[in-house]
Write a protein that holds these residues in place. Structure first.
Motif, PDB file in Angstrom:
ATOM      1  N   THR A   1       0.841  -1.190   0.000  1.00 33.81           N
ATOM      2  CA  THR A   1       0.000   0.000   0.000  1.00 33.81           C
ATOM      3  C   THR A   1       0.876   1.240   0.000  1.00 33.81           C
ATOM      4  N   THR A   2       0.261   2.355  -0.175  1.00 28.52           N
ATOM      5  CA  THR A   2       0.984   3.621  -0.190  1.00 28.52           C
ATOM      6  C   THR A   2       1.628   3.905   1.167  1.00 28.52           C
ATOM      7  N   LYS A   3       0.927   3.559   2.227  1.00 25.03           N
ATOM      8  CA  LYS A   3       1.464   3.770   3.578  1.00 25.03           C
ATOM      9  C   LYS A   3       2.760   2.975   3.775  1.00 25.03           C
ATOM     10  N   ASP A   4       2.796   1.739   3.286  1.00 23.51           N
ATOM     11  CA  ASP A   4       3.999   0.907   3.407  1.00 23.51           C
ATOM     12  C   ASP A   4       5.153   1.491   2.595  1.00 23.51           C
ATOM     13  N   LEU A   5       4.850   1.989   1.409  1.00 28.95           N
ATOM     14  CA  LEU A   5       5.899   2.580   0.573  1.00 28.95           C
ATOM     15  C   LEU A   5       6.484   3.841   1.208  1.00 28.95           C
ATOM     16  N   ALA A  10      10.943   6.278   4.126  1.00 33.41           N
ATOM     17  CA  ALA A  10      11.424   7.072   5.266  1.00 33.41           C
ATOM     18  C   ALA A  10      12.506   6.328   6.043  1.00 33.41           C
ATOM     19  N   PHE A  11      12.256   5.053   6.356  1.00 33.41           N
ATOM     20  CA  PHE A  11      13.246   4.289   7.116  1.00 33.41           C
ATOM     21  C   PHE A  11      14.504   4.033   6.289  1.00 33.41           C
ATOM     22  N   ALA A  12      14.337   3.803   4.999  1.00 32.25           N
ATOM     23  CA  ALA A  12      15.510   3.607   4.141  1.00 32.25           C
ATOM     24  C   ALA A  12      16.345   4.882   4.086  1.00 32.25           C
ATOM     25  N   ALA A  13      15.684   6.028   4.011  1.00 31.06           N
ATOM     26  CA  ALA A  13      16.421   7.298   3.998  1.00 31.06           C
ATOM     27  C   ALA A  13      17.168   7.511   5.312  1.00 31.06           C
ATOM     28  N   CYS A  53      11.811  -3.253   9.781  1.00 35.04           N
ATOM     29  CA  CYS A  53      11.213  -4.578   9.586  1.00 35.04           C
ATOM     30  C   CYS A  53       9.835  -4.693  10.235  1.00 35.04           C
ATOM     31  N   VAL A  54       9.651  -4.045  11.370  1.00 35.60           N
ATOM     32  CA  VAL A  54       8.364  -4.122  12.066  1.00 35.60           C
ATOM     33  C   VAL A  54       7.317  -3.239  11.385  1.00 35.60           C
ATOM     34  N   LYS A  55       7.715  -2.049  10.938  1.00 36.98           N
ATOM     35  CA  LYS A  55       6.764  -1.121  10.327  1.00 36.98           C
ATOM     36  C   LYS A  55       6.432  -1.486   8.886  1.00 36.98           C
ATOM     37  N   VAL A  56       7.363  -2.161   8.192  1.00 42.70           N
ATOM     38  CA  VAL A  56       7.136  -2.568   6.797  1.00 42.70           C
ATOM     39  C   VAL A  56       7.287  -4.091   6.727  1.00 42.70           C
ATOM     40  N   PRO A  57       6.266  -4.843   7.154  1.00 42.77           N
ATOM     41  CA  PRO A  57       6.391  -6.297   7.214  1.00 42.77           C
ATOM     42  C   PRO A  57       6.090  -6.999   5.885  1.00 42.77           C
ATOM     43  N   LYS A  58       6.492  -6.412   4.793  1.00 45.47           N
ATOM     44  CA  LYS A  58       6.233  -6.978   3.473  1.00 45.47           C
ATOM     45  C   LYS A  58       7.449  -7.737   2.969  1.00 45.47           C
ATOM     46  N   THR A  59       7.191  -8.788   2.233  1.00 42.71           N
ATOM     47  CA  THR A  59       8.276  -9.538   1.616  1.00 42.71           C
ATOM     48  C   THR A  59       8.943  -8.659   0.561  1.00 42.71           C
ATOM     49  N   GLY A  60      10.253  -8.617   0.591  1.00 40.77           N
ATOM     50  CA  GLY A  60      11.015  -7.818  -0.352  1.00 40.77           C
ATOM     51  C   GLY A  60      11.518  -6.504   0.200  1.00 40.77           C
ATOM     52  N   ALA A  61      10.999  -6.076   1.341  1.00 43.49           N
ATOM     53  CA  ALA A  61      11.415  -4.785   1.904  1.00 43.49           C
ATOM     54  C   ALA A  61      12.886  -4.814   2.320  1.00 43.49           C
TER      55      ALA A  61
END
Length: 136
Positions: A1-5, A10-13, A53-61
């Protein structure tokens, strides 16, 4: 979803900015500390990775974050990007599925993921002349 992206971006930055600040501004003050970059980065960036990892629990993150770290550290050669992709796949595999909520699985995943910060050392080992030409 957009929220996950948005959360992933943000966390990647945050992760990449802290890694860059550690590697470029803090550690060259004492050149010997350059060799300790993976250790220091591992200690400082562990919290950001676990929150990611906790905030973006999607495979591939985790794999995407590994590719971003590899792209940042692969300025001298392609070897850090290749190594980051391999470690990202392994870290993603460790944290895959229902284990993504397990603290032990996330800690093991981060131990493997932290090997991505060793990218410049892979360049030094595998392409010594190219690495040294960028240092001068």
């Amino acid at each position: 979803t957009t929220k996950d992206l948005i959360a992933a971006g943000a966390f990647a930055a945050i992760y990449l900015v802290l890694l860059t600040v550690l590697a470029v501004m803090v550690l060259p003050i004492v050149p010997v500390l350059y060799l300790a970059t993976p250790l220091i980065a591992g200690i400082v960036l562990g919290t950001v990775y676990l929150l990611y990892c906790v905030k973006v629990p999607k495979t591939g993150a985790i794999f995407i974050l590994a590719l971003l770290v590899g792209a940042i550290t692969s300025m001298a050669s392609i070897y850090p990007l290749i190594a980051a992709a391999v470690w990202g796949v392994v870290a993603e595999g460790i944290a895959a599925g229902k284990r993504r909520r397990s603290p032990n699985a996330l800690a093991a995943s981060y131990c493997v993921f932290n090997l991505t910060s060793m990218g410049p050392f892979f360049s030094l080992l595998l392409a010594k002349d190219a690495f040294l030409s960028t240092c001068v």
